[in-house]
Motif scaffolding. Structure first.
Motif, PDB file in Angstrom:
ATOM      1  N   UNK A 124       0.840  -1.213   0.000  1.00 27.32           N
ATOM      2  CA  UNK A 124       0.000   0.000   0.000  1.00 27.32           C
ATOM      3  C   UNK A 124       0.870   1.257   0.000  1.00 27.32           C
ATOM      4  N   UNK A 125       1.948   1.250   0.768  1.00 28.07           N
ATOM      5  CA  UNK A 125       2.836   2.417   0.805  1.00 28.07           C
ATOM      6  C   UNK A 125       3.515   2.627  -0.548  1.00 28.07           C
ATOM      7  N   UNK A 126       3.956   1.533  -1.158  1.00 24.00           N
ATOM      8  CA  UNK A 126       4.587   1.635  -2.482  1.00 24.00           C
ATOM      9  C   UNK A 126       3.622   2.220  -3.506  1.00 24.00           C
ATOM     10  N   UNK A 127       2.376   1.768  -3.480  1.00 28.36           N
ATOM     11  CA  UNK A 127       1.375   2.275  -4.425  1.00 28.36           C
ATOM     12  C   UNK A 127       1.091   3.757  -4.175  1.00 28.36           C
ATOM     13  N   UNK A 128       0.966   4.137  -2.912  1.00 28.78           N
ATOM     14  CA  UNK A 128       0.663   5.538  -2.583  1.00 28.78           C
ATOM     15  C   UNK A 128       1.809   6.471  -2.970  1.00 28.78           C
ATOM     16  N   UNK A 129       3.005   5.945  -3.033  1.00 30.84           N
ATOM     17  CA  UNK A 129       4.194   6.716  -3.404  1.00 30.84           C
ATOM     18  C   UNK A 129       4.337   6.902  -4.901  1.00 30.84           C
ATOM     19  N   UNK A 130       3.817   5.956  -5.668  1.00 30.16           N
ATOM     20  CA  UNK A 130       4.025   5.944  -7.116  1.00 30.16           C
ATOM     21  C   UNK A 130       3.268   7.044  -7.851  1.00 30.16           C
ATOM     22  N   UNK A 131       2.280   7.624  -7.206  1.00 28.43           N
ATOM     23  CA  UNK A 131       1.464   8.652  -7.850  1.00 28.43           C
ATOM     24  C   UNK A 131       0.798   8.106  -9.104  1.00 28.43           C
ATOM     25  N   UNK A 132       0.245   6.893  -8.965  1.00 24.22           N
ATOM     26  CA  UNK A 132      -0.335   6.216 -10.117  1.00 24.22           C
ATOM     27  C   UNK A 132      -1.845   6.364 -10.216  1.00 24.22           C
ATOM     28  N   UNK A 133      -2.452   7.045  -9.250  1.00 26.46           N
ATOM     29  CA  UNK A 133      -3.916   7.140  -9.270  1.00 26.46           C
ATOM     30  C   UNK A 133      -4.392   8.447  -9.893  1.00 26.46           C
TER      31      UNK A 133
END
Length: 196
Positions: A124-133
């Motif tokens: 979840x932290x990796x996804x939130x960091x990627x700015x992919x949303x």
């Protein structure tokens, strides 16, 4: 000296029973924390903006404000008062020497998150960091602005929310949204951002 040693050797539970008060445990830990923070503060040099001149060299800047996941602004308590990432970097740039590298730490809630997180799971932290949303975290905005404004900086944001209790902000602790019991050290929720 013996009395201090005796108190420190007791467990907080024994101390509570001895004094017949349940709140001793909390107060005991708060005093230890306050002493540790005071020790750390003794090693930190604080400079007001008025004292900064051409001989000053700032190595680390903590930006204290409110924040929202996926937002490029920081906010005062009154949400109508805000500053953009560009304004924050511009103000920091005015305070530092052009040839130095500064470590910028954005302590606002969700400054490393492009979306609201509900756990500290690595995925979840990796996804939130990627700015992919479709959103970009505050820390990423600041990092990009540093590049645009030619400020040599390492930019760090923090996952989750800061912890407030009894009108006190515990800047060394973070929690995800919706789970008041789960807390981790802020250093474990810190993430570095590189500009595009």
């Amino acid at each position: 000296m013996e009395r201090i040693t005796y108190v420190n050797e007791q467990t907080p539970e024994k101390l509570s029973k001895t004094l017949k008060k349940k709140k001793v445990y909390v107060n005991f830990l708060e005093k230890i924390q306050a002493a540790a923070e005071a020790g750390a503060l003794d090693q930190t040099e604080f400079i007001s903006i008025d004292e900064i001149d051409e001989t000053s060299q700032l190595s680390k800047v903590y930006v204290l404000a409110h924040g929202i996941a996926g937002d490029q602004n920081i906010y005062a308590k009154d949400a109508t008062q805000k500053k953009s990432a560009a304004e924050v970097v511009s103000e920091i740039k005015a305070l530092i020497k052009t040839d130095q590298t500064v470590d910028i730490r954005l302590t606002s809630c969700q400054s490393a998150d492009d979306r609201t997180i509900t756990s500290f799971e690595k995925t979840e932290l990796d996804e939130a960091r990627k700015n992919s949303c479709g959103n970009i975290s505050l820390a990423k905005h600041v990092s990009n602005e540093c590049k645009t404004q030619k400020v040599n900086a390492k930019v760090h944001g923090y996952h989750g929310n800061g912890v407030y209790e009894y009108s006190r902000f515990y800047h060394k602790t973070r929690k995800p949204v919706g789970d008041n019991k789960l807390r981790i050290r802020a250093s474990k929720a810190r993430a570095e951002f590189i500009p595009n």
